[in-house]
Design a protein around this motif. Structure first.
Motif, short mmCIF file in Angstrom:
data_model
loop_
_atom_site.label_atom_id
_atom_site.label_comp_id
_atom_site.label_asym_id
_atom_site.label_seq_id
_atom_site.Cartn_x
_atom_site.Cartn_y
_atom_site.Cartn_z
N SER A 178 0.86 -1.18 0.00
CA SER A 178 0.00 0.00 0.00
C SER A 178 0.89 1.23 0.00
O SER A 178 2.01 1.21 0.53
CB SER A 178 -0.90 0.01 1.24
N ILE A 179 0.40 2.30 -0.59
CA ILE A 179 1.09 3.60 -0.53
C ILE A 179 0.11 4.63 -0.01
O ILE A 179 -1.05 4.67 -0.42
CB ILE A 179 1.61 4.03 -1.91
N ASP A 180 0.57 5.46 0.91
CA ASP A 180 -0.17 6.65 1.32
C ASP A 180 0.54 7.85 0.69
O ASP A 180 1.71 8.11 0.98
CB ASP A 180 -0.21 6.77 2.84
N THR A 181 -0.17 8.57 -0.16
CA THR A 181 0.46 9.67 -0.90
C THR A 181 0.93 10.79 0.02
O THR A 181 2.00 11.37 -0.20
CB THR A 181 -0.49 10.24 -1.96
N GLY A 182 0.16 11.08 1.05
CA GLY A 182 0.54 12.14 1.98
C GLY A 182 1.75 11.78 2.82
O GLY A 182 2.61 12.62 3.10
N HIS A 183 1.83 10.49 3.23
CA HIS A 183 3.00 10.04 3.97
C HIS A 183 4.25 10.10 3.09
O HIS A 183 5.32 10.52 3.55
CB HIS A 183 2.80 8.60 4.46
N ALA A 184 4.11 9.68 1.84
CA ALA A 184 5.24 9.74 0.93
C ALA A 184 5.66 11.19 0.67
O ALA A 184 6.86 11.50 0.60
CB ALA A 184 4.89 9.05 -0.39
N HIS A 185 4.69 12.08 0.55
CA HIS A 185 4.98 13.50 0.30
C HIS A 185 5.64 14.13 1.52
O HIS A 185 6.54 14.96 1.39
CB HIS A 185 3.69 14.21 -0.06
N SER A 206 3.22 -4.89 -7.40
CA SER A 206 2.95 -5.33 -6.02
C SER A 206 1.97 -4.38 -5.34
O SER A 206 1.46 -4.68 -4.26
CB SER A 206 4.24 -5.40 -5.20
N LEU A 207 1.74 -3.21 -5.96
CA LEU A 207 0.84 -2.21 -5.38
C LEU A 207 -0.60 -2.64 -5.58
O LEU A 207 -1.08 -2.79 -6.71
CB LEU A 207 1.07 -0.84 -6.03
N ARG A 208 -1.32 -2.81 -4.46
CA ARG A 208 -2.71 -3.24 -4.53
C ARG A 208 -3.66 -2.26 -3.84
O ARG A 208 -4.87 -2.46 -3.85
CB ARG A 208 -2.85 -4.63 -3.90
N HIS A 209 -3.10 -1.20 -3.27
CA HIS A 209 -3.92 -0.30 -2.46
C HIS A 209 -3.18 1.02 -2.33
O HIS A 209 -1.96 1.04 -2.18
CB HIS A 209 -4.13 -0.93 -1.08
N ILE A 210 -3.93 2.13 -2.42
CA ILE A 210 -3.30 3.43 -2.23
C ILE A 210 -4.26 4.35 -1.48
O ILE A 210 -5.45 4.42 -1.79
CB ILE A 210 -2.86 4.04 -3.58
N HIS A 211 -3.73 5.00 -0.44
CA HIS A 211 -4.46 6.06 0.24
C HIS A 211 -4.13 7.37 -0.47
O HIS A 211 -2.97 7.79 -0.49
CB HIS A 211 -4.04 6.17 1.71
N LEU A 212 -5.14 8.00 -1.01
CA LEU A 212 -4.97 9.28 -1.70
C LEU A 212 -5.36 10.41 -0.76
O LEU A 212 -6.51 10.52 -0.33
CB LEU A 212 -5.85 9.32 -2.95
N GLN A 213 -4.38 11.21 -0.40
CA GLN A 213 -4.62 12.40 0.41
C GLN A 213 -3.63 13.47 -0.03
O GLN A 213 -2.53 13.16 -0.49
CB GLN A 213 -4.44 12.10 1.90
N ASP A 214 -4.03 14.70 0.09
CA ASP A 214 -3.12 15.79 -0.28
C ASP A 214 -2.44 16.34 0.97
O ASP A 214 -2.96 16.21 2.09
CB ASP A 214 -3.86 16.91 -1.03
N ALA A 215 -1.28 16.94 0.77
CA ALA A 215 -0.48 17.41 1.89
C ALA A 215 0.49 18.47 1.40
O ALA A 215 0.49 18.83 0.22
CB ALA A 215 0.27 16.24 2.53
N ASP A 216 1.31 18.96 2.32
CA ASP A 216 2.25 20.04 1.99
C ASP A 216 3.71 19.61 2.06
O ASP A 216 4.61 20.43 1.90
CB ASP A 216 2.03 21.22 2.93
N GLY A 217 3.97 18.33 2.32
CA GLY A 217 5.34 17.87 2.44
C GLY A 217 5.95 18.11 3.80
O GLY A 217 7.13 17.81 4.01
N TYR A 218 5.15 18.60 4.73
CA TYR A 218 5.65 18.87 6.09
C TYR A 218 4.99 17.99 7.13
O TYR A 218 5.64 17.52 8.06
CB TYR A 218 5.42 20.34 6.44
N ALA A 219 3.69 17.74 6.97
CA ALA A 219 2.95 16.98 7.98
C ALA A 219 1.93 16.07 7.29
O ALA A 219 1.71 16.14 6.08
CB ALA A 219 2.25 17.93 8.95
#
Length: 272
Positions: A178-185, A206-219
């Protein structure tokens, strides 16, 4: 529009009732987030499952839950803590089975400290993987038996490949990425990790799930999609090259932003 990927959502039962019509208008994947607290897992959660089943009559997407995570990691060195984590994971899978769910989110054990220190020890990487195996072995067997995928989500991960190595080490179709976009950012902006699309490319099929959220790269903002600084064109371009059909789950702190998130991605010609 019909060829664009369909966005799903991570919702509580309360917010599912609010967004019920939206979640049934297309085959939107759903992740229920009522079942991770220990108090819920130790209690009588069956009425919540019954309510979910009623609300999901006519739902065409895939279903799963966010698994337990609060207060522990899957690589604990404390033998007694590992026993509790085993119990929590199996409790989550019991809920998943009752719901008919096919995925459960598990949090990555890789911290920022690990990135700089795992190779400071002769067997640091192997030891971490061995601890995760000891913790998760029963859950992996159970997930295989009920047709559920344990998807390991990046949290502090700076290296997108370490979590993939962990997942592949189980040799099981029931352990995926899984990938969380905000955590990666956050990791990109604050700890020097690669950008979000690199996490997608590293995971590959191998990617079967993604959390899509927006963020600022800080938190860890969990903002409405389009309100932060993630380059969504690069993310969806990387997703478009995959054959693994990952669940695209919008995960917001304020669930009222779900319609706007879908509308914003639609306006960009990226999703529906």
């Amino acid at each position: 529009m019909s060829d664009l990927p369909v966005l799903g959502a991570a919702l509580t039962l309360k917010s599912l009732q609010i967004h019920h019509k939206l979640m049934l208008d297309k085959p939107r994947d759903l992740e229920l987030q009522d079942f991770w607290p220990a108090e819920v897992l130790n209690g009588d959660w069956k009425p919540q499952v019954e309510l979910a089943r009623k609300l999901l009559d006519g739902h065409q997407g895939r279903l799963g839950i966010h698994g337990p995570f609060w207060g522990f990691t899957i690589d604990s060195r404390d033998v007694d803590v590992r026993q509790i984590v085993r119990k929590r994971l199996l409790q989550g899978l019991e809920v998943c089975e009752a719901l008919g769910g096919t995925h459960m989110v598990v949090h990555s054990p890789y911290s920022t400290w690990d990135h700089n220190n795992l190779d400071n020890y002769e067997t640091g990487r192997q030891d971490k993987i061995a601890l995760c195996h000891d913790t998760m072995k029963d859950a992996v067997r159970r997930a295989e038996d009920i047709g559920c995928e344990l998807v390991i989500e990046n949290i502090e991960d700076k290296d997108p490949h370490a979590r993939i190595e962990l997942a592949e080490s189980f040799g099981s179709e029931a352990v995926r990425i899984s990938i969380d976009t905000g955590h990666a950012h956050y990791a990109h902006g604050t700890t020097g990790a690669p950008p979000v699309d690199y996490f997608v490319k590293a995971a590959g099929n191998s990617l079967r799930h993604i959390h899509l959220q927006d963020a600022d790269g800080y938190a860890d903002r969990h903002w409405t999609l389009g309100e932060g600084t993630i380059n969504w064109h690069s993310v969806f371009d990387a997703l478009g090259k995959l054959d693994s059909d990952p669940r695209l789950i919008v995960e917001l702190r304020d669930h009222s932003g779900l319609p706007a998130s879908i509308a914003n991605m639609s306006a960009l010609g990226l999703a529906q």
